[in-house]
Write an enzyme that holds these catalytic residues in place. Structure first.
Site, PDB file in Angstrom:
ATOM      1  N   ASP A   1      31.903 -52.548 -14.447  1.00  0.00           N
ATOM      2  CA  ASP A   1      33.305 -52.265 -14.124  1.00  0.00           C
ATOM      3  C   ASP A   1      34.063 -53.557 -13.806  1.00  0.00           C
ATOM      4  O   ASP A   1      33.478 -54.524 -13.307  1.00  0.00           O
ATOM      5  CB  ASP A   1      33.364 -51.303 -12.924  1.00  0.00           C
ATOM      6  CG  ASP A   1      34.729 -50.635 -12.798  1.00  0.00           C
ATOM      7  OD1 ASP A   1      35.457 -50.573 -13.806  1.00  0.00           O
ATOM      8  OD2 ASP A   1      35.061 -50.167 -11.695  1.00  0.00           O
TER       9      ASP A   1
ATOM     10  N   HIS B   1      37.635 -56.589 -21.945  1.00  0.00           N
ATOM     11  CA  HIS B   1      36.524 -55.876 -22.592  1.00  0.00           C
ATOM     12  C   HIS B   1      35.756 -56.814 -23.533  1.00  0.00           C
ATOM     13  O   HIS B   1      34.528 -56.749 -23.625  1.00  0.00           O
ATOM     14  CB  HIS B   1      37.053 -54.657 -23.359  1.00  0.00           C
ATOM     15  CG  HIS B   1      37.696 -53.627 -22.463  1.00  0.00           C
ATOM     16  ND1 HIS B   1      37.101 -53.177 -21.314  1.00  0.00           N
ATOM     17  CD2 HIS B   1      38.880 -52.967 -22.555  1.00  0.00           C
ATOM     18  CE1 HIS B   1      37.898 -52.284 -20.723  1.00  0.00           C
ATOM     19  NE2 HIS B   1      38.977 -52.145 -21.450  1.00  0.00           N
TER      20      HIS B   1
ATOM     21  N   LEU C   1      11.658 -54.254 -23.865  1.00  0.00           N
ATOM     22  CA  LEU C   1      12.758 -53.754 -23.030  1.00  0.00           C
ATOM     23  C   LEU C   1      13.404 -52.560 -23.722  1.00  0.00           C
ATOM     24  O   LEU C   1      13.669 -52.596 -24.920  1.00  0.00           O
ATOM     25  CB  LEU C   1      13.820 -54.855 -22.859  1.00  0.00           C
ATOM     26  CG  LEU C   1      15.055 -54.475 -22.041  1.00  0.00           C
ATOM     27  CD1 LEU C   1      14.722 -54.449 -20.541  1.00  0.00           C
ATOM     28  CD2 LEU C   1      16.204 -55.462 -22.287  1.00  0.00           C
TER      29      LEU C   1
HETATM   30  C1  IPE Z   1      33.158 -46.192 -15.018  1.00  0.00           C
HETATM   31  O1  IPE Z   1      34.233 -47.036 -14.802  1.00  0.00           O
HETATM   32  C2  IPE Z   1      32.826 -46.121 -16.480  1.00  0.00           C
HETATM   33  C3  IPE Z   1      32.321 -47.346 -17.082  1.00  0.00           C
HETATM   34  C4  IPE Z   1      32.061 -48.474 -16.477  1.00  0.00           C
HETATM   35  C5  IPE Z   1      32.070 -47.264 -18.502  1.00  0.00           C
HETATM   36  P1  IPE Z   1      35.721 -46.473 -14.633  1.00  0.00           P
HETATM   37  O2  IPE Z   1      36.573 -47.648 -14.371  1.00  0.00           O
HETATM   38  O3  IPE Z   1      36.090 -45.610 -15.788  1.00  0.00           O
HETATM   39  O4  IPE Z   1      35.574 -45.547 -13.340  1.00  0.00           O
HETATM   40  P2  IPE Z   1      36.649 -45.059 -12.288  1.00  0.00           P
HETATM   41  O5  IPE Z   1      37.759 -44.398 -13.068  1.00  0.00           O
HETATM   42  O6  IPE Z   1      37.141 -46.270 -11.572  1.00  0.00           O
HETATM   43  O7  IPE Z   1      35.910 -44.133 -11.391  1.00  0.00           O
HETATM   44  C1  IPE Z   2      34.961 -51.187 -17.273  1.00  0.00           C
HETATM   45  O1  IPE Z   2      36.089 -51.912 -16.950  1.00  0.00           O
HETATM   46  C2  IPE Z   2      34.863 -50.894 -18.752  1.00  0.00           C
HETATM   47  C3  IPE Z   2      35.139 -49.483 -19.080  1.00  0.00           C
HETATM   48  C4  IPE Z   2      35.347 -48.531 -18.215  1.00  0.00           C
HETATM   49  C5  IPE Z   2      35.145 -49.142 -20.473  1.00  0.00           C
HETATM   50  P1  IPE Z   2      37.482 -51.198 -16.660  1.00  0.00           P
HETATM   51  O2  IPE Z   2      38.248 -51.123 -17.936  1.00  0.00           O
HETATM   52  O3  IPE Z   2      37.311 -49.907 -15.943  1.00  0.00           O
HETATM   53  O4  IPE Z   2      38.126 -52.282 -15.723  1.00  0.00           O
HETATM   54  P2  IPE Z   2      39.028 -52.033 -14.449  1.00  0.00           P
HETATM   55  O5  IPE Z   2      38.257 -51.150 -13.516  1.00  0.00           O
HETATM   56  O6  IPE Z   2      40.281 -51.364 -14.931  1.00  0.00           O
HETATM   57  O7  IPE Z   2      39.266 -53.390 -13.910  1.00  0.00           O
HETATM   58 MG    MG Z   3      37.223 -49.452 -13.971  1.00  0.00          MG
END
Ligand code: IPE
Ligand code: IPE
Ligand code: MG
Length: 262
Positions: free
Chosen positions: A20, A37, A131
């Site tokens: 995240d 990303h 792995l």
């Molecule tokens: C969880 O992250 C999903 C992934 C890392 C793929 P999100 O950013 O979507 O989760 P919330 O919305 O903060 O709970």
């Molecule tokens: C995690 O990073 C990747 C996915 C959920 C696909 P986020 O896109 O949720 O990044 P933040 O949380 O908005 O910074």
């Molecule tokens: Mg996120």
């Protein structure tokens, strides 16, 4: 960086990571979220390389949740493209390094090009023994639990092992083992519908580091922290003389006793 290989006696770990913070990482630089990303996809390779020497046998990465379909279509399609590019670029290296790639999640809603890339990466790497690299895509743990319940309905008796096997999606996939250590980057402290059944006794590790900044040193620090913990699985602490820390605590108290529901 080189890490000291673990001895064979050390229990191989299942580490799961909620990757995240990509969006915030990019926004902090005044860049579009997609750049976060892209940077996030680039850090996977060095972590995968470091994982076996850290004692990790299974690494499960949360790449796209079933709730992430709520994001703008342009972000969703960029994420799908990045996963496909990752599979295309990494499959041959995974074959060479004994990394078995597999994807967990729904699949039917993924673009056809990505579904084909998944099928080809999974079959090319199927003999990997070093792995297991699982990528969770269009994954919802609650949906997986509901599907397993549907598959098993009508059964006279269901064990935990039966249920774990039924959670696999696609159903031919081998069961995902219990998670030993769950890491979430990006500062949030929640599970966001990830591996709820498999994390029943997982040790939790949260870091404020945004995913694109995570490196092998940080992963090593998380594993070291895990190894300093005592896992009890509901039992009492082992006697001082037998006291062993981290994964070795498993020798004293096992979390794997099965339980049958009739
Ligand atoms: C969880 O992250 C999903 C992934 C890392 C793929 P999100 O950013 O979507 O989760 P919330 O919305 O903060 O709970
Ligand atoms: C995690 O990073 C990747 C996915 C959920 C696909 P986020 O896109 O949720 O990044 P933040 O949380 O908005 O910074
Ligand atoms: Mg996120």
């Amino acid at each position: 960086m080189r890490f000291k290989p673990r001895t064979a006696a050390t229990k191989p770990l299942h580490v799961a990571i909620i990757m995240d913070g990509n969006g915030r990482w990019a926004e902090a630089r005044g860049w579009p979220r997609i750049e976060g990303h892209r940077a996030g996809a680039a850090v996977v390779r060095p972590l995968v390389e470091a994982a076996p020497n850290l004692g990790i046998r299974t690494l499960t990465l949360f790449a796209f949740s079933s709730d992430n379909w709520k994001r703008p279509p342009s972000e969703v399609s960029a994420l799908m493209r990045l996963v496909r590019e990752f599979l295309d670029a990494e499959t041959s290296r995974c074959c060479k390094e004994g990394v078995r790639l597999s994807v967990l999640g729904l699949r039917t809603r993924l673009p056809g090009t990505l579904r084909r890339a998944i099928a080809s990466a999974e079959s090319a790497t199927a003999s990997g023994k070093v792995l297991n690299l699982n990528i969770a895509l269009d994954y919802s743990s609650r949906d997986a639990i509901l599907q397993a319940a549907m598959r098993l309905r009508g059964a006279a008796a269901i064990s935990r092992a039966d249920f774990s096997a039924a959670l696999s999606n696609p159903p031919s996939r081998r069961a995902t083992p219990d998670v030993d250590l769950l890491i979430r980057t990006g500062g949030e402290r929640r599970l966001s519908d990830f591996l709820l059944w498999e994390c029943a006794y997982a040790e939790l590790y949260f870091t404020d580091t945004m995913w694109p900044d995570l490196d092998a040193e940080d992963l090593n620090a998380a594993i070291e922290n895990y190894r300093s913990r005592e896992r009890r699985f509901g039992g009492t602490p082992p006697a001082i003389s037998d006291r062993v820390r981290g994964d070795a605590g498993l020798l004293a108290v096992s979390g794997n006793q099965d339980c049958w529901l009739h």
